[in-house]
Write a protein that holds these residues in place. Structure first.
Motif, PDB file in Angstrom:
ATOM      1  N   PRO A 186      39.787  -6.959  72.737  1.00  0.00           N
ATOM      2  CA  PRO A 186      41.007  -6.171  72.610  1.00  0.00           C
ATOM      3  C   PRO A 186      41.456  -5.878  71.181  1.00  0.00           C
ATOM      4  O   PRO A 186      41.243  -6.679  70.273  1.00  0.00           O
ATOM      5  N   ARG A 187      42.063  -4.689  71.047  1.00  0.00           N
ATOM      6  CA  ARG A 187      42.578  -4.260  69.733  1.00  0.00           C
ATOM      7  C   ARG A 187      43.548  -5.270  69.164  1.00  0.00           C
ATOM      8  O   ARG A 187      43.594  -5.487  67.962  1.00  0.00           O
ATOM      9  N   ARG A 188      44.337  -5.889  70.012  1.00  0.00           N
ATOM     10  CA  ARG A 188      45.347  -6.848  69.557  1.00  0.00           C
ATOM     11  C   ARG A 188      44.711  -8.019  68.808  1.00  0.00           C
ATOM     12  O   ARG A 188      45.264  -8.511  67.830  1.00  0.00           O
ATOM     13  N   LEU A 189      43.546  -8.449  69.282  1.00  0.00           N
ATOM     14  CA  LEU A 189      42.877  -9.603  68.671  1.00  0.00           C
ATOM     15  C   LEU A 189      41.783  -9.216  67.682  1.00  0.00           C
ATOM     16  O   LEU A 189      41.451  -9.985  66.784  1.00  0.00           O
ATOM     17  N   PHE A 190      41.195  -8.014  67.881  1.00  0.00           N
ATOM     18  CA  PHE A 190      40.084  -7.555  67.036  1.00  0.00           C
ATOM     19  C   PHE A 190      40.331  -6.118  66.581  1.00  0.00           C
ATOM     20  O   PHE A 190      39.589  -5.207  66.970  1.00  0.00           O
ATOM     21  N   PRO A 191      41.348  -5.879  65.768  1.00  0.00           N
ATOM     22  CA  PRO A 191      41.658  -4.500  65.364  1.00  0.00           C
ATOM     23  C   PRO A 191      40.507  -3.819  64.623  1.00  0.00           C
ATOM     24  O   PRO A 191      40.370  -2.597  64.679  1.00  0.00           O
ATOM     25  N   GLU A 192      39.646  -4.600  63.991  1.00  0.00           N
ATOM     26  CA  GLU A 192      38.516  -4.023  63.258  1.00  0.00           C
ATOM     27  C   GLU A 192      37.486  -3.403  64.200  1.00  0.00           C
ATOM     28  O   GLU A 192      36.636  -2.627  63.767  1.00  0.00           O
ATOM     29  N   LEU A 193      37.539  -3.712  65.503  1.00  0.00           N
ATOM     30  CA  LEU A 193      36.598  -3.165  66.487  1.00  0.00           C
ATOM     31  C   LEU A 193      37.197  -2.007  67.288  1.00  0.00           C
ATOM     32  O   LEU A 193      36.581  -1.535  68.241  1.00  0.00           O
ATOM     33  N   ALA A 194      38.380  -1.544  66.901  1.00  0.00           N
ATOM     34  CA  ALA A 194      39.083  -0.517  67.672  1.00  0.00           C
ATOM     35  C   ALA A 194      38.281   0.771  67.814  1.00  0.00           C
ATOM     36  O   ALA A 194      38.352   1.438  68.854  1.00  0.00           O
ATOM     37  N   LEU A 195      37.495   1.131  66.807  1.00  0.00           N
ATOM     38  CA  LEU A 195      36.703   2.362  66.849  1.00  0.00           C
ATOM     39  C   LEU A 195      35.199   2.070  66.842  1.00  0.00           C
ATOM     40  O   LEU A 195      34.396   2.906  66.448  1.00  0.00           O
ATOM     41  N   ASP A 196      34.822   0.889  67.331  1.00  0.00           N
ATOM     42  CA  ASP A 196      33.412   0.506  67.417  1.00  0.00           C
ATOM     43  C   ASP A 196      32.921   0.822  68.824  1.00  0.00           C
ATOM     44  O   ASP A 196      33.334   0.185  69.797  1.00  0.00           O
TER      45      ASP A 196
END
Length: 90
Positions: A50-60
């Motif tokens: 999830p974006r909440r926990l892994f914002p760096e993966l939001a567009l991966d």
């Protein structure tokens, strides 16, 4: 990373373009239950981590899967199950 958590993220061109690409690549079928728009399901593109926990993966793109609205909401941000067949994502 702050952008990933903003209210504008889901309206951004970057997200909408990536969402469309995922729907084209994976198809409009829920990876969890198999529901489709033809059966009345609303499709979502879910962030596995999830974006909440892994914002760096939001567009991966490797972090995205197609889920129906019901499965996506049931999954929430606490479950990181990757429902894609044969997936290698931890």
């Amino acid at each position: 990373p702050d952008f990933a958590m903003s209210a504008e993220f889901l309206q951004s061109y970057e997200w909408r373009r990536l969402r469309m690409l995922v729907l084209k690549q994976q198809g409009a079928r829920c990876a969890c239950c198999g529901a489709t728009p033809a059966k009345g399901a609303v499709m979502n593109v879910d962030h596995i981590k999830p974006r909440r926990l892994f914002p760096e993966l939001a567009l991966d793109i490797a972090n995205l899967q197609v889920l129906c609205n019901d499965c996506n909401h049931g999954k929430g941000f606490w479950d990181m199950t990757d429902w894609r067949a044969g997936s290698a994502m931890p």
